[in-house]
Design an enzyme around this catalytic site. Structure first.
Site, PDB file in Angstrom:
ATOM      1  N   PRO A 172      79.061  87.300  57.213  1.00  8.26           N
ATOM      2  CA  PRO A 172      79.761  88.567  57.360  1.00  8.26           C
ATOM      3  C   PRO A 172      80.231  88.880  58.780  1.00  8.26           C
ATOM      4  O   PRO A 172      79.531  88.594  59.752  1.00  8.26           O
ATOM      5  CB  PRO A 172      78.735  89.603  56.898  1.00  8.26           C
ATOM      6  CG  PRO A 172      77.424  88.912  56.907  1.00  8.26           C
ATOM      7  CD  PRO A 172      77.706  87.465  56.673  1.00  8.26           C
ATOM      8  N   ASN A 173      81.403  89.462  58.830  1.00  5.62           N
ATOM      9  CA  ASN A 173      82.024  89.975  60.063  1.00  5.62           C
ATOM     10  C   ASN A 173      82.574  88.893  60.994  1.00  5.62           C
ATOM     11  O   ASN A 173      83.203  89.208  61.995  1.00  5.62           O
ATOM     12  CB  ASN A 173      81.056  90.898  60.842  1.00  5.62           C
ATOM     13  CG  ASN A 173      80.623  92.083  60.004  1.00  5.62           C
ATOM     14  OD1 ASN A 173      81.468  92.807  59.496  1.00  5.62           O
ATOM     15  ND2 ASN A 173      79.330  92.261  59.809  1.00  5.62           N
ATOM     16  N   ARG A 215      86.009  92.021  67.108  1.00  3.97           N
ATOM     17  CA  ARG A 215      84.613  92.432  67.054  1.00  3.97           C
ATOM     18  C   ARG A 215      83.878  92.161  68.382  1.00  3.97           C
ATOM     19  O   ARG A 215      83.811  91.012  68.815  1.00  3.97           O
ATOM     20  CB  ARG A 215      83.993  91.558  65.957  1.00  3.97           C
ATOM     21  CG  ARG A 215      82.561  91.652  65.830  1.00  3.97           C
ATOM     22  CD  ARG A 215      82.024  90.580  64.912  1.00  3.97           C
ATOM     23  NE  ARG A 215      80.649  90.941  64.656  1.00  3.97           N
ATOM     24  CZ  ARG A 215      79.740  90.122  64.217  1.00  3.97           C
ATOM     25  NH1 ARG A 215      80.030  88.877  63.931  1.00  3.97           N
ATOM     26  NH2 ARG A 215      78.513  90.545  64.036  1.00  3.97           N
ATOM     27  N   TYR A 255      81.149  88.145  71.485  1.00  6.45           N
ATOM     28  CA  TYR A 255      81.628  87.038  70.643  1.00  6.45           C
ATOM     29  C   TYR A 255      82.926  86.395  71.146  1.00  6.45           C
ATOM     30  O   TYR A 255      83.408  85.438  70.544  1.00  6.45           O
ATOM     31  CB  TYR A 255      81.810  87.537  69.199  1.00  6.45           C
ATOM     32  CG  TYR A 255      80.512  88.021  68.589  1.00  6.45           C
ATOM     33  CD1 TYR A 255      79.454  87.139  68.380  1.00  6.45           C
ATOM     34  CD2 TYR A 255      80.320  89.355  68.244  1.00  6.45           C
ATOM     35  CE1 TYR A 255      78.243  87.575  67.840  1.00  6.45           C
ATOM     36  CE2 TYR A 255      79.129  89.805  67.694  1.00  6.45           C
ATOM     37  CZ  TYR A 255      78.094  88.909  67.502  1.00  6.45           C
ATOM     38  OH  TYR A 255      76.912  89.327  66.964  1.00  6.45           O
ATOM     39  N   ASN A 265      76.824  79.422  59.938  1.00  7.61           N
ATOM     40  CA  ASN A 265      76.541  80.595  60.756  1.00  7.61           C
ATOM     41  C   ASN A 265      76.407  81.754  59.769  1.00  7.61           C
ATOM     42  O   ASN A 265      77.408  82.339  59.352  1.00  7.61           O
ATOM     43  CB  ASN A 265      77.657  80.862  61.762  1.00  7.61           C
ATOM     44  CG  ASN A 265      77.332  82.069  62.636  1.00  7.61           C
ATOM     45  OD1 ASN A 265      76.394  82.823  62.358  1.00  7.61           O
ATOM     46  ND2 ASN A 265      78.101  82.262  63.689  1.00  7.61           N
ATOM     47  N   ALA A 285      74.748  88.094  60.158  1.00 10.45           N
ATOM     48  CA  ALA A 285      73.624  89.027  59.990  1.00 10.45           C
ATOM     49  C   ALA A 285      72.637  88.577  58.912  1.00 10.45           C
ATOM     50  O   ALA A 285      71.447  88.898  58.977  1.00 10.45           O
ATOM     51  CB  ALA A 285      74.152  90.411  59.665  1.00 10.45           C
ATOM     52  N   GLU A 323      72.261  75.164  61.869  1.00  7.82           N
ATOM     53  CA  GLU A 323      72.509  76.599  62.057  1.00  7.82           C
ATOM     54  C   GLU A 323      73.225  76.807  63.393  1.00  7.82           C
ATOM     55  O   GLU A 323      72.783  76.272  64.417  1.00  7.82           O
ATOM     56  CB  GLU A 323      71.144  77.307  62.076  1.00  7.82           C
ATOM     57  CG  GLU A 323      71.180  78.786  62.375  1.00  7.82           C
ATOM     58  CD  GLU A 323      69.770  79.351  62.659  1.00  7.82           C
ATOM     59  OE1 GLU A 323      68.858  78.580  63.033  1.00  7.82           O
ATOM     60  OE2 GLU A 323      69.602  80.569  62.512  1.00  7.82           O
ATOM     61  N   HIS A 363      74.982  79.789  66.012  1.00  2.38           N
ATOM     62  CA  HIS A 363      75.280  81.172  66.410  1.00  2.38           C
ATOM     63  C   HIS A 363      76.140  81.152  67.656  1.00  2.38           C
ATOM     64  O   HIS A 363      75.841  80.406  68.597  1.00  2.38           O
ATOM     65  CB  HIS A 363      73.998  81.965  66.679  1.00  2.38           C
ATOM     66  CG  HIS A 363      73.132  82.067  65.475  1.00  2.38           C
ATOM     67  ND1 HIS A 363      73.444  82.881  64.421  1.00  2.38           N
ATOM     68  CD2 HIS A 363      72.011  81.406  65.131  1.00  2.38           C
ATOM     69  CE1 HIS A 363      72.530  82.733  63.478  1.00  2.38           C
ATOM     70  NE2 HIS A 363      71.654  81.835  63.882  1.00  2.38           N
ATOM     71  N   ARG A 377      68.794  88.597  72.537  1.00  3.45           N
ATOM     72  CA  ARG A 377      69.333  89.856  71.993  1.00  3.45           C
ATOM     73  C   ARG A 377      68.225  90.680  71.318  1.00  3.45           C
ATOM     74  O   ARG A 377      67.062  90.501  71.632  1.00  3.45           O
ATOM     75  CB  ARG A 377      70.510  89.537  71.054  1.00  3.45           C
ATOM     76  CG  ARG A 377      71.682  88.857  71.808  1.00  3.45           C
ATOM     77  CD  ARG A 377      72.871  88.621  70.914  1.00  3.45           C
ATOM     78  NE  ARG A 377      73.422  89.873  70.417  1.00  3.45           N
ATOM     79  CZ  ARG A 377      74.268  89.948  69.389  1.00  3.45           C
ATOM     80  NH1 ARG A 377      74.653  88.834  68.766  1.00  3.45           N
ATOM     81  NH2 ARG A 377      74.734  91.107  68.994  1.00  3.45           N
TER      82      ARG A 377
HETATM   83  C1  DQA Z   1      75.696  85.730  65.021  1.00  7.12           C
HETATM   84  C2  DQA Z   1      74.446  86.464  65.514  1.00  7.12           C
HETATM   85  C3  DQA Z   1      73.938  87.439  64.467  1.00  7.12           C
HETATM   86  O1  DQA Z   1      72.762  88.101  64.943  1.00  7.12           O
HETATM   87  C4  DQA Z   1      74.981  88.487  64.171  1.00  7.12           C
HETATM   88  O2  DQA Z   1      74.533  89.353  63.142  1.00  7.12           O
HETATM   89  C5  DQA Z   1      76.300  87.887  63.851  1.00  7.12           C
HETATM   90  C6  DQA Z   1      76.765  86.713  64.576  1.00  7.12           C
HETATM   91  C7  DQA Z   1      76.321  84.838  66.114  1.00  7.12           C
HETATM   92  O3  DQA Z   1      77.141  83.998  65.765  1.00  7.12           O
HETATM   93  O4  DQA Z   1      75.999  84.988  67.309  1.00  7.12           O
HETATM   94  O5  DQA Z   1      77.047  88.443  63.032  1.00  7.12           O
HETATM   95  O6  DQA Z   1      75.338  84.897  63.941  1.00  7.12           O
END
Ligand code: DQA
Length: 144
Positions: free
Chosen positions: A9-10, A17, A22, A73, A76, A97, A99, A106
């Protein structure tokens, strides 16, 4: 090698964003980088993004017998989703994984990763380059 790159998501909002966290590059730019990296390595890739947990579970299940590895990835859902963890365990494909941000520096609630329990490697804090590293790692190890 057939690779699935999954984004949660997002991540479709990249560029808009929280650019201080990011970056300013957009989601289509990320997809292009992933596709170009895979093309260079001779890896066949499908890139998928969803804001919905069940869609991500469906996509992981569909990878069974169809893909050789997964880069994920979960955004959240990293910190909440036993369902995505269980799906990764169910298909038992090699997974990495990724990020974009350095989640370990964080919020406290970002310190837990359920998904990590089904991944052989975690890459964080490298921005888009993290995807390149993940793809190279899997290609080096599993490309026949
Ligand atoms: C994320 C880190 C997560 O904590 C966050 O909710 C994201 C992006 C990252 O790519 O740094 O949406 O996965």
């Amino acid at each position: 090698m057939k690779l699935l790159v999954l984004n949660g998501p997002n991540l479709n909002m990249l560029g808009i964003r929280e650019p201080d966290i990011y970056g300013k590059e957009t989601y289509p730019q990320l997809v292009k980088l992933v596709e170009d990296t895979c093309a260079e390595l001779g890896v066949e890739v499908e890139v998928y993004q969803s804001n919905h947990e069940g869609d991500l579970v469906d996509k992981i299940q569909a990878a069974y017998g169809a893909k050789d590895a997964i880069v994920i990835n979960p955004a959240a859902y990293t910190h909440t989703s036993v369902a995505i963890l269980d799906a990764l365990k169910a298909v038992a494909l090699p997974a990495v994984e990724v990020h974009l941000s350095d989640v370990k520096s964080r919020d406290d609630f970002r310190q837990v990763s359920y998904v990590r329990l089904a991944c052989e490697k975690t890459i964080m804090g490298l921005g888009f380059q993290g995807y390149v590293e993940a793809i190279r790692y899997l290609a080096d190890k599993y490309q026949k």
